[in-house]
Design a protein around this motif. Structure first.
Motif, PDB file in Angstrom:
ATOM      1  N   ALA A 129       0.843  -1.213   0.000  1.00  0.00           N
ATOM      2  CA  ALA A 129       0.000   0.000   0.000  1.00  0.00           C
ATOM      3  C   ALA A 129       0.871   1.254   0.000  1.00  0.00           C
ATOM      4  O   ALA A 129       0.573   2.235  -0.697  1.00  0.00           O
ATOM      5  CB  ALA A 129      -0.922  -0.007   1.219  1.00  0.00           C
ATOM      6  N   ARG A 130       1.969   1.184   0.737  1.00  0.00           N
ATOM      7  CA  ARG A 130       2.864   2.352   0.821  1.00  0.00           C
ATOM      8  C   ARG A 130       3.527   2.621  -0.523  1.00  0.00           C
ATOM      9  O   ARG A 130       3.608   3.768  -0.970  1.00  0.00           O
ATOM     10  CB  ARG A 130       3.918   2.073   1.895  1.00  0.00           C
ATOM     11  N   LEU A 131       3.966   1.545  -1.186  1.00  0.00           N
ATOM     12  CA  LEU A 131       4.614   1.717  -2.487  1.00  0.00           C
ATOM     13  C   LEU A 131       3.618   2.268  -3.512  1.00  0.00           C
ATOM     14  O   LEU A 131       3.935   3.185  -4.283  1.00  0.00           O
ATOM     15  CB  LEU A 131       5.188   0.375  -2.975  1.00  0.00           C
ATOM     16  N   ILE A 132       2.389   1.736  -3.488  1.00  0.00           N
ATOM     17  CA  ILE A 132       1.354   2.226  -4.420  1.00  0.00           C
ATOM     18  C   ILE A 132       1.098   3.705  -4.175  1.00  0.00           C
ATOM     19  O   ILE A 132       1.010   4.517  -5.109  1.00  0.00           O
ATOM     20  CB  ILE A 132       0.047   1.404  -4.261  1.00  0.00           C
ATOM     21  N   GLU A 133       1.024   4.068  -2.925  1.00  0.00           N
ATOM     22  CA  GLU A 133       0.776   5.465  -2.577  1.00  0.00           C
ATOM     23  C   GLU A 133       1.901   6.370  -3.089  1.00  0.00           C
ATOM     24  O   GLU A 133       1.646   7.458  -3.610  1.00  0.00           O
ATOM     25  CB  GLU A 133       0.650   5.572  -1.050  1.00  0.00           C
ATOM     26  N   GLU A 134       3.125   5.901  -2.939  1.00  0.00           N
ATOM     27  CA  GLU A 134       4.269   6.704  -3.403  1.00  0.00           C
ATOM     28  C   GLU A 134       4.274   6.813  -4.928  1.00  0.00           C
ATOM     29  O   GLU A 134       4.548   7.867  -5.484  1.00  0.00           O
ATOM     30  CB  GLU A 134       5.594   6.092  -2.913  1.00  0.00           C
ATOM     31  N   LEU A 135       3.985   5.691  -5.608  1.00  0.00           N
ATOM     32  CA  LEU A 135       3.996   5.706  -7.080  1.00  0.00           C
ATOM     33  C   LEU A 135       2.904   6.598  -7.633  1.00  0.00           C
ATOM     34  O   LEU A 135       3.065   7.220  -8.695  1.00  0.00           O
ATOM     35  CB  LEU A 135       3.844   4.269  -7.617  1.00  0.00           C
ATOM     36  N   ARG A 136       1.796   6.663  -6.918  1.00  0.00           N
ATOM     37  CA  ARG A 136       0.680   7.512  -7.372  1.00  0.00           C
ATOM     38  C   ARG A 136       1.049   8.985  -7.408  1.00  0.00           C
ATOM     39  O   ARG A 136       0.406   9.772  -8.083  1.00  0.00           O
ATOM     40  CB  ARG A 136      -0.525   7.337  -6.436  1.00  0.00           C
ATOM     41  N   LYS A 137       2.085   9.339  -6.677  1.00  0.00           N
ATOM     42  CA  LYS A 137       2.499  10.750  -6.657  1.00  0.00           C
ATOM     43  C   LYS A 137       3.231  11.140  -7.937  1.00  0.00           C
ATOM     44  O   LYS A 137       3.439  12.323  -8.198  1.00  0.00           O
ATOM     45  CB  LYS A 137       3.427  11.009  -5.461  1.00  0.00           C
ATOM     46  N   LEU A 138       3.639  10.137  -8.737  1.00  0.00           N
ATOM     47  CA  LEU A 138       4.377  10.441  -9.965  1.00  0.00           C
ATOM     48  C   LEU A 138       3.426  10.990 -11.029  1.00  0.00           C
ATOM     49  O   LEU A 138       2.249  10.612 -11.064  1.00  0.00           O
ATOM     50  CB  LEU A 138       5.070   9.172 -10.498  1.00  0.00           C
TER      51      LEU A 138
END
Lengths: 200, 232
Positions: free
Chosen positions: A9-18
């Motif tokens: 979930a954390r990685l998805i959240e970070e990638l969504r910021k791109l």
């Protein structure tokens, strides 16, 4: 997001910021990284870490670089009396692809954009003025985009550099190579006619 | 929506503000060319689809582009100011013919080193067309005409007052600016085209109009701040 394990979930959240990455794309990328080998995942993480740790702005031209001065500014084979002013570091690659420019660069990191609250004080123009007024530059080519904001920026720079010994030039605009003039709009065609050159 | 798509606000004469998607416009200039520059007057082909918030923008034919004339930071700021104010004040699909005509007129007058007049004219008229412009010739409290005296306005109030009834922290509007406002409200913008209009002329009137706009919109206008920095 709660249906994923916390690290996912954390990685998805970070990638969504791109930029350009929505929820689905972020999930797809995250699962791709999960399925990749540990070495590949570590290489990706290391590349991101190194990017932030090593890259900085060239103290002369503001290009993004890992060594200061950057490769263009420290290259003795380039013409340091010719400076091309661009909006973003990515514009340098476009000009380099032509293989017809051997000068150096100055990166503004943006254009004057009243709608986005970007005024002259936000652009890296002071270092350009210092470079040019030092008398070590013969010609400045302003290569900002032919948009309202790009033209306003070019006009501002031309005014700022007026009075220096350098020749201030603006890149030409007109009909793109390989296109059909039937589809050119009136502004483009007007500028193409204004910038006509003699043949023979 | 894709990364290269652009969401564009059109201000149409017949249908008011229409929002649409220009497919791949930030990647390829082939279809739209320079037609997506702010304040470009175009003949637009677009399709509105049922249950879709955004129209599909198909093609734009330029009638007049701001790039047809020289552009400097001041002119670009003025054009961006019109765009921001319209984006904030217009409702979707609510035709505003008077605003459309106002815009065409002021854009034509907005030129390099000659933008303070159309900006002032636009600011005042957009207040009036939205019903936000108070009585400008007499005190809102006692009804006394301002005549040769200045008027006072407070950043938190709509109305103008005389010296007796002004609130603490009020700013002034000079008698010249009050007279100019009256002239602006009864004359076309072209009537002011021949006169000299330096940055300082009617700066108090412009400041009043910009602050009034921001108060009604309940937000700071990015471009109004830029205009103020330019000395407006």
């Amino acid at each position: 997001m709660a249906r994923f394990a916390e690290p996912m979930a954390r990685l998805i959240e970070e990638l969504r910021k791109l930029p350009g990455i929505g929820a689905k794309s972020a999930q797809r990328l995250a699962f791709h990284i999960l399925r990749a080998s540990a070495a590949d995942a570590e290489a990706l993480a290391g590349a991101v870490r190194e990017l932030k740790a090593k890259l900085r702005l060239c103290s002369i031209c503001n290009n993004i670089t890992d060594v200061d001065p950057c490769g263009y500014c420290s290259n003795p084979m380039r013409n340091h009396r010719l400076v091309c002013v661009v909006e973003e570091p990515t514009n340098i690659a476009t000009i380099e692809k032509t293989r017809s420019y051997n000068g150096v660069y100055h990166v503004l990191h943006g254009t004057l954009s009243p709608l986005n609250g970007v005024g002259p004080e936000h652009l890296r123009t002071a270092s350009l003025a210092a470079r040019v007024s030092g008398g070590e530059v013969d010609e400045v080519i302003i290569a900002t985009s032919p948009t309202v904001e790009g033209e306003a920026t070019a006009d501002y720079l031309a005014g700022m550099l007026r009075g220096t010994a350098a020749r201030i030039m603006r890149i030409a605009t007109g009909v793109p190579a390989g296109s059909d003039i039937e589809y050119a709009d009136e502004v483009t065609m007007t500028r193409a006619l204004e910038g006509r050159r003699q043949m023979g | 929506m894709h990364e290269a798509d652009l969401i564009v606000s059109l201000f149409t004469r017949d249908q008011g503000k229409v929002k649409g998607v220009a497919k791949a416009a930030s990647k390829s200039r082939r279809r739209f060319g320079g037609a997506l520059e702010p304040m470009t007057h175009v003949r637009a082909s677009y399709a509105e689809r049922p249950r879709q918030e955004l129209a599909r923008l198909d093609a734009f034919e330029i009638i007049h582009s701001p790039l047809s004339e020289p552009v400097d930071y001041g002119r670009a700021t003025a054009l961006a100011f019109y765009a921001e104010v319209l984006e904030e004040t217009l409702q979707d699909h609510d035709p505003q013919d008077a605003v459309f005509r106002l815009l065409l007129a002021v854009v034509e007058q907005t030129q390099v080193n000659r933008f303070w007049m159309p900006v002032t004219y636009f600011s005042l008229w957009i207040l009036r067309l939205n019903g936000w412009l108070p009585e400008m010739t007499r005190c809102a409290l006692c009804g006394e005409p301002f005549g040769e005296s200045p008027a006072y306005w407070h950043p938190l109030a709509d109305t103008l007052h005389c010296a007796t009834h002004r609130r603490d922290g009020s700013a002034t509007l000079s008698p010249e600016s009050i007279a100019l406002a009256a002239a602006i409200l009864r004359s076309p913008v072209a009537a002011f085209a021949s006169g000299d209009w330096p940055r300082r002329r009617a700066a108090d009137l412009r400041r009043y109009a910009l602050r009034s706009l921001e108060r009604h919109l309940e937000r700071r206008l990015t471009t109004a701040t830029a205009l103020m920095k330019l000395g407006g």
